[in-house]
Design a protein around this motif. Structure first.
Motif, PDB file in Angstrom:
ATOM      1  N   HIS A 190       3.230  38.136  30.656  1.00 55.99           N
ATOM      2  CA  HIS A 190       3.117  38.368  32.098  1.00 55.99           C
ATOM      3  C   HIS A 190       4.476  38.328  32.788  1.00 55.99           C
ATOM      4  CE1 HIS A 190       3.027  34.039  31.457  1.00 55.99           C
ATOM      5  NE2 HIS A 190       3.464  33.885  32.695  1.00 55.99           N
ATOM      6  N   LEU A 191       5.525  37.911  32.050  1.00 56.67           N
ATOM      7  CA  LEU A 191       6.873  37.874  32.608  1.00 56.67           C
ATOM      8  C   LEU A 191       7.644  39.138  32.224  1.00 56.67           C
ATOM      9  CD1 LEU A 191       7.877  34.191  31.752  1.00 56.67           C
ATOM     10  CD2 LEU A 191       7.033  35.060  33.932  1.00 56.67           C
ATOM     11  N   THR A 192       8.671  39.413  32.999  1.00 53.72           N
ATOM     12  CA  THR A 192       9.533  40.556  32.692  1.00 53.72           C
ATOM     13  C   THR A 192      10.426  40.207  31.510  1.00 53.72           C
ATOM     14  OG1 THR A 192       9.571  41.167  35.032  1.00 53.72           O
ATOM     15  CG2 THR A 192      11.280  42.118  33.613  1.00 53.72           C
ATOM     16  N   PRO A 193      10.411  40.990  30.430  1.00 58.33           N
ATOM     17  CA  PRO A 193      11.274  40.678  29.276  1.00 58.33           C
ATOM     18  C   PRO A 193      12.744  40.749  29.678  1.00 58.33           C
ATOM     19  CG  PRO A 193       9.590  42.291  28.685  1.00 58.33           C
ATOM     20  CD  PRO A 193       9.544  42.158  30.179  1.00 58.33           C
ATOM     21  N   PRO A 194      13.533  39.722  29.428  1.00 58.97           N
ATOM     22  CA  PRO A 194      14.958  39.789  29.795  1.00 58.97           C
ATOM     23  C   PRO A 194      15.718  40.880  29.059  1.00 58.97           C
ATOM     24  CG  PRO A 194      14.269  37.520  29.364  1.00 58.97           C
ATOM     25  CD  PRO A 194      13.156  38.397  28.909  1.00 58.97           C
ATOM     26  N   LEU A 195      15.294  41.202  27.833  1.00 59.26           N
ATOM     27  CA  LEU A 195      15.961  42.233  27.037  1.00 59.26           C
ATOM     28  C   LEU A 195      14.968  43.307  26.638  1.00 59.26           C
ATOM     29  CD1 LEU A 195      18.104  40.059  24.582  1.00 59.26           C
ATOM     30  CD2 LEU A 195      18.945  41.346  26.540  1.00 59.26           C
ATOM     31  N   GLN A 196      15.437  44.559  26.649  1.00 57.48           N
ATOM     32  CA  GLN A 196      14.630  45.651  26.108  1.00 57.48           C
ATOM     33  C   GLN A 196      14.944  45.878  24.632  1.00 57.48           C
ATOM     34  OE1 GLN A 196      14.460  49.288  28.289  1.00 57.48           O
ATOM     35  NE2 GLN A 196      14.102  48.307  30.274  1.00 57.48           N
ATOM     36  N   TYR A 197      16.217  45.825  24.282  1.00 60.24           N
ATOM     37  CA  TYR A 197      16.582  45.937  22.871  1.00 60.24           C
ATOM     38  C   TYR A 197      18.022  45.469  22.694  1.00 60.24           C
ATOM     39  CZ  TYR A 197      18.864  50.389  24.199  1.00 60.24           C
ATOM     40  OH  TYR A 197      19.648  51.332  24.793  1.00 60.24           O
ATOM     41  N   VAL A 198      18.322  45.106  21.461  1.00 64.04           N
ATOM     42  CA  VAL A 198      19.691  44.809  21.011  1.00 64.04           C
ATOM     43  C   VAL A 198      19.842  45.494  19.662  1.00 64.04           C
ATOM     44  CG1 VAL A 198      21.336  43.042  20.328  1.00 64.04           C
ATOM     45  CG2 VAL A 198      19.771  42.587  22.206  1.00 64.04           C
ATOM     46  N   ARG A 199      20.802  46.402  19.562  1.00 62.51           N
ATOM     47  CA  ARG A 199      21.004  47.167  18.336  1.00 62.51           C
ATOM     48  C   ARG A 199      22.475  47.137  17.953  1.00 62.51           C
ATOM     49  NH1 ARG A 199      17.974  52.471  20.786  1.00 62.51           N
ATOM     50  NH2 ARG A 199      15.842  51.609  20.918  1.00 62.51           N
ATOM     51  N   ARG A 200      22.708  47.288  16.662  1.00 62.98           N
ATOM     52  CA  ARG A 200      24.087  47.450  16.201  1.00 62.98           C
ATOM     53  C   ARG A 200      24.612  48.809  16.653  1.00 62.98           C
ATOM     54  NH1 ARG A 200      26.636  44.174  12.166  1.00 62.98           N
ATOM     55  NH2 ARG A 200      25.272  42.493  11.462  1.00 62.98           N
ATOM     56  N   SER A 201      25.799  48.810  17.165  1.00 63.02           N
ATOM     57  CA  SER A 201      26.373  50.038  17.731  1.00 63.02           C
ATOM     58  C   SER A 201      27.219  50.762  16.691  1.00 63.02           C
ATOM     59  CB  SER A 201      27.229  49.694  18.957  1.00 63.02           C
ATOM     60  OG  SER A 201      27.812  50.868  19.484  1.00 63.02           O
ATOM     61  N   SER A 202      27.118  52.067  16.715  1.00 61.14           N
ATOM     62  CA  SER A 202      27.934  52.899  15.822  1.00 61.14           C
ATOM     63  C   SER A 202      29.098  53.539  16.570  1.00 61.14           C
ATOM     64  CB  SER A 202      27.064  54.003  15.201  1.00 61.14           C
ATOM     65  OG  SER A 202      26.458  54.790  16.216  1.00 61.14           O
ATOM     66  N   ARG A 203      29.305  53.143  17.825  1.00 61.47           N
ATOM     67  CA  ARG A 203      30.396  53.724  18.614  1.00 61.47           C
ATOM     68  C   ARG A 203      31.741  53.167  18.158  1.00 61.47           C
ATOM     69  NH1 ARG A 203      27.853  53.213  24.752  1.00 61.47           N
ATOM     70  NH2 ARG A 203      25.873  54.257  24.310  1.00 61.47           N
ATOM     71  N   LEU A 204      32.795  53.920  18.475  1.00 60.34           N
ATOM     72  CA  LEU A 204      34.146  53.480  18.168  1.00 60.34           C
ATOM     73  C   LEU A 204      34.586  52.426  19.171  1.00 60.34           C
ATOM     74  CD1 LEU A 204      35.814  56.947  17.399  1.00 60.34           C
ATOM     75  CD2 LEU A 204      34.961  55.262  15.744  1.00 60.34           C
ATOM     76  N   PHE A 205      35.453  51.537  18.748  1.00 63.12           N
ATOM     77  CA  PHE A 205      35.994  50.514  19.636  1.00 63.12           C
ATOM     78  C   PHE A 205      36.869  51.167  20.701  1.00 63.12           C
ATOM     79  CE2 PHE A 205      34.574  47.866  16.269  1.00 63.12           C
ATOM     80  CZ  PHE A 205      34.425  46.589  16.795  1.00 63.12           C
ATOM     81  N   LEU A 206      36.683  50.730  21.960  1.00 66.26           N
ATOM     82  CA  LEU A 206      37.514  51.264  23.043  1.00 66.26           C
ATOM     83  C   LEU A 206      38.946  50.800  22.898  1.00 66.26           C
ATOM     84  CD1 LEU A 206      35.105  50.852  26.105  1.00 66.26           C
ATOM     85  CD2 LEU A 206      35.542  52.894  24.740  1.00 66.26           C
ATOM     86  N   GLU A 207      39.134  49.575  22.448  1.00 73.27           N
ATOM     87  CA  GLU A 207      40.465  49.046  22.174  1.00 73.27           C
ATOM     88  C   GLU A 207      40.654  48.949  20.663  1.00 73.27           C
ATOM     89  OE1 GLU A 207      40.658  45.313  24.146  1.00 73.27           O
ATOM     90  OE2 GLU A 207      40.690  46.176  26.161  1.00 73.27           O
ATOM     91  N   ASP A 208      41.887  48.727  20.281  1.00 72.44           N
ATOM     92  CA  ASP A 208      42.164  48.572  18.849  1.00 72.44           C
ATOM     93  C   ASP A 208      41.447  47.333  18.331  1.00 72.44           C
ATOM     94  OD1 ASP A 208      43.736  50.797  18.897  1.00 72.44           O
ATOM     95  OD2 ASP A 208      45.607  49.683  19.236  1.00 72.44           O
ATOM     96  N   LYS A 209      40.698  47.490  17.231  1.00 70.36           N
ATOM     97  CA  LYS A 209      39.954  46.377  16.639  1.00 70.36           C
ATOM     98  C   LYS A 209      40.913  45.410  15.982  1.00 70.36           C
ATOM     99  CE  LYS A 209      36.278  45.334  13.342  1.00 70.36           C
ATOM    100  NZ  LYS A 209      35.355  45.882  12.313  1.00 70.36           N
ATOM    101  N   THR A 210      40.773  44.128  16.308  1.00 70.85           N
ATOM    102  CA  THR A 210      41.620  43.092  15.739  1.00 70.85           C
ATOM    103  C   THR A 210      40.881  42.372  14.609  1.00 70.85           C
ATOM    104  OG1 THR A 210      40.844  41.421  17.327  1.00 70.85           O
ATOM    105  CG2 THR A 210      42.746  42.776  17.972  1.00 70.85           C
ATOM    106  N   GLU A 211      41.566  41.430  13.992  1.00 69.35           N
ATOM    107  CA  GLU A 211      40.947  40.661  12.910  1.00 69.35           C
ATOM    108  C   GLU A 211      39.825  39.761  13.424  1.00 69.35           C
ATOM    109  OE1 GLU A 211      44.003  38.524  10.960  1.00 69.35           O
ATOM    110  OE2 GLU A 211      44.932  40.308  10.060  1.00 69.35           O
ATOM    111  N   ASP A 212      39.899  39.385  14.701  1.00 68.35           N
ATOM    112  CA  ASP A 212      38.892  38.491  15.272  1.00 68.35           C
ATOM    113  C   ASP A 212      37.625  39.224  15.686  1.00 68.35           C
ATOM    114  OD1 ASP A 212      40.574  36.350  14.923  1.00 68.35           O
ATOM    115  OD2 ASP A 212      41.474  36.534  16.925  1.00 68.35           O
ATOM    116  N   ASP A 213      37.643  40.556  15.753  1.00 69.51           N
ATOM    117  CA  ASP A 213      36.462  41.334  16.149  1.00 69.51           C
ATOM    118  C   ASP A 213      35.625  41.656  14.920  1.00 69.51           C
ATOM    119  OD1 ASP A 213      37.426  41.313  18.743  1.00 69.51           O
ATOM    120  OD2 ASP A 213      38.464  43.242  18.527  1.00 69.51           O
ATOM    121  N   PHE A 214      34.321  41.418  15.047  1.00 78.37           N
ATOM    122  CA  PHE A 214      33.416  41.632  13.909  1.00 78.37           C
ATOM    123  C   PHE A 214      32.701  42.972  13.992  1.00 78.37           C
ATOM    124  CE2 PHE A 214      33.126  36.821  14.239  1.00 78.37           C
ATOM    125  CZ  PHE A 214      34.116  36.626  13.292  1.00 78.37           C
TER     126      PHE A 214
END
Length: 621
Positions: A190-214
């Motif tokens: 009866h409540l509004t779902p906070p999320l509709q979906y969460v999916r792994r993205s296949s898009r390219l990184f807008l910034e250069d990917k660093t070692e800390d980015d997964f």
């Protein structure tokens, strides 16, 4: 010569100290305050025997901290990163601080899975349309057929009243529960779902990917456009905006979207109103005997719950999935276990804990190996093969796996017990003698010393039976066995150690294309018809065979019966089972109208009478 007064006093003092030591100290309630990363205080109620592990479990079911993962607890005196075994009674003051730790890639995936798990109750447990369920107002959503039946019953009642007949009894205060309504108690549809979906993205990184980015994920909240979020070792941030980094995904989405913030807060408020003592409705696995309602809407897809969703690091539970124990020397471990010291209760306690950990791991590993072997046999065997007598044997390390196809004959009694004659390779007479001898000589170590039975697991899967046994030969790197077994404790303090459903394998194979509703109904009817036909045919043939068979009397005995027999003889010899004489037995008058209190008063009176008898005997002496 009479003893001196001083010696008498010392002996009394020793006896008093002994009594004090024997008195058990009951646990008491302790309040623990925890500082969260957003500078708020959370008050938890535990008991004096709780540890840091229990504090983390309490934080996981608190509405303000349930979304947090990958953190440690710090204390102003004991320092940072407290171990999970530290007891909270030893902390003065009982104030802890949550310290956010860096994520590994698996930790970031587990954090996302926790959020999906928390909000799953708004979508996964919703009753399908047209089925009886509890709506947001607590009313039953009746189907058309149910309404017609109800109207007919009301008309019948009115007719009976007109005829002057006795009215039916009033309905019960609570309607009887139905199997289809099992998940309604956990549903917040009866409540509004906070999320509709969460999916792994296949898009390219807008910034250069660093070692800390997964990796990147596409997130769509209850309303609004999809957004791309980067998962990094320090936390989560919107793509291209590293300055907006936040350690928790919930905190980030609350900063970005007001709609998500309102929906998430409304869900947490409903959690508190639903059950103020915690026990948040998340962490569910697909029940063994009833699946979530979302599966009824999409049976061909069979959407998994977040805990079992392999795309987000979930699984069906169990130990040994990491493959560390594939080449474990099980024969050596069970031999060490049988040779461990067990003369005193303390030694047996240590030994029994090792036995529990080792056997739990052995059962889970055996199930995985057995199912994998059965799948290989099914894939390799030709579809037209009806060879029942064919047996496949395979050795994996110290495990000997024997797979045979089940017989489609209901007139046979299958001997698939782990201590049965077929598993142990004995005749009925040999098995009876073995069990009788084991029962007569049984003690506290009978189960652990019986390695041939302890090291056996029987798995029935997809029409096949697999028997997994530990190979009896033990290779020693010397002349003697080690004194202890190297085995780690179970995760989360053994939270699911006694859960028989903590390891499951999904038989349903989801299909990617979704067929039409008419096609699904037709295929379902065809499957049900063919299944009923096969079952009816097998039962008819088995009944004919059973009528033709001659009755054979098989004498069998379990070892527990022999142990009980010896115990009975020992009690008779010691006079513990002597019945009271009729004149000594007193008939106590029943106490009416007090219920359980009557039994309590009876016990108190009995204890008082026993104390008075002891005092009188002491005075006489």
């Amino acid at each position: 010569m009479a003893p001196k007064a001083g010696k008498m006093k010392t002996s009394k003092g020793k006896g008093g100290d002994k009594k004090k030591k024997e008195e058990k100290v009951l646990p008491k309630v302790i309040e623990v305050t925890v500082s969260t990363p957003d500078d708020s205080l959370v008050t938890l109620k535990g008991i004096s025997t709780d540890r840091i592990l229990d504090v983390k479990k309490l934080l996981a079911v608190h509405v303000e901290t349930c979304h947090l993962t990958n953190y440690s607890l710090s204390h102003e005196v004991r320092g940072p990163r407290l171990k999970e075994t530290v007891e909270i009674a030893s902390l003065k003051p009982t104030h802890l601080i949550i310290i956010e730790e860096k994520y590994a890639e698996n930790d970031a995936v587990a954090h996302i899975r926790r959020l999906l798990d928390i909000v799953a109750c708004t979508t996964a447990f919703k009753s399908p349309a047209g089925r009886t369920g509890i709506g947001p107002n607590g009313d039953g959503a009746e189907s058309k057929k149910a309404k017609e039946v109800k109207e007919k019953e009301e008309s019948d009642e009115a007719t009976e009243k007109e005829k002057g007949e006795a009215a039916p009894p009033p309905p019960p205060l609570y309607p009887p529960p139905r199997l289809g309504q099992f998940y309604d108690f956990f549903s917040f549809s009866h409540l509004t779902p906070p999320l509709q979906y969460v999916r792994r993205s296949s898009r390219l990184f807008l910034e250069d990917k660093t070692e800390d980015d997964f990796f990147q994920i596409d997130v769509r909240v209850c309303s609004g456009k999809p957004m791309t979020v980067v998962a990094a070792s320090e936390g989560f941030y919107p793509a291209g905006k590293r300055s907006a980094l936040c350690h928790s995904l919930v905190g980030l989405l609350q900063q970005i979207s007001r709609v998500f913030d309102a929906a998430y807060r409304a869900l947490m408020k409903s959690f508190t109103e639903h059950n103020k003592f915690g026990n948040l409705p998340y962490g569910f696995r697909v029940n063994t005997w009833v699946v979530p309602p979302v599966v009824a809407e999409y049976p061909s897809v069979f959407p998994p719950l977040p805990v079992e969703d392999e795309s987000w690091g979930g699984n069906g539970g169990g130990l040994g999935r990491d493959g560390k124990h594939n080449n474990r020397q099980w024969g050596k471990d069970f031999a060490i276990l049988a040779a461990m010291p067990c003369k005193t209760p303390e030694e047996r306690q240590v030994r029994d804990r090792k036995a529990f950990l080792l056997h739990s791991l052995f059962v889970d590993i055996s199930v995985f190996k057995a199912v994998s072997t059965i799948k290989n046999v099914i894939e390799c065997a030709p579809k037209s093969s009806n060879l029942v007598a064919s047996v496949h044997e395979e050795r994996v390390g110290d495990l000997l796996i024997r797979v045979a196809k089940d017989v489609s004959d209901a007139s046979l009694k299958l001997d698939c017990k782990h201590d049965g004659g077929q598993v142990l390779g004995m005749t009925t007479e040999e098995l009876s003698r073995r069990n009788l001898l084991k029962g007569i000589t049984a003690d506290e170590s009978a189960t652990v010393h019986d390695t041939s039975t302890l090291g056996v697991v029987v798995v029935r899967h997809c029409g096949y039976t697999a028997i997994v046994k530990v190979f009896p030969e033990v290779k020693l790197e010397g002349n003697s066995l080690p004194e202890d077994i190297d085995i780690e404790d179970q995760v989360e303090g053994g939270a699911n150690a006694l859960n028989v459903n903590s390891l499951r394998l999904l038989l349903h194979k989801p299909s990617s294309p979704q067929p039409s509703l008419m096609h699904r109904l037709q295929s379902l009817d065809l499957e049900q018809f063919s299944a009923r036909t096969i079952v009816r045919k097998v039962l008819e043939e088995s009944l004919i065979k059973l009528q033709k068979k001659t009755i054979k009397h098989v004498r069998s005995i379990r070892w527990e019966l022999g142990a009980c027999w010896v115990q009975h003889l020992q009690n008779q010899a010691s006079g513990k089972t002597d019945l009271k004489k009729p004149e000594e037995a007193k008939v106590e008058p029943p106490v009416k109208g007090l219920g359980r209190q009557g039994g309590l008063l009876k016990e108190i009176k009995k204890k008082i009478d026993e104390k008075q008898n002891k005092n009188e005997q002491g005075k006489e002496v």
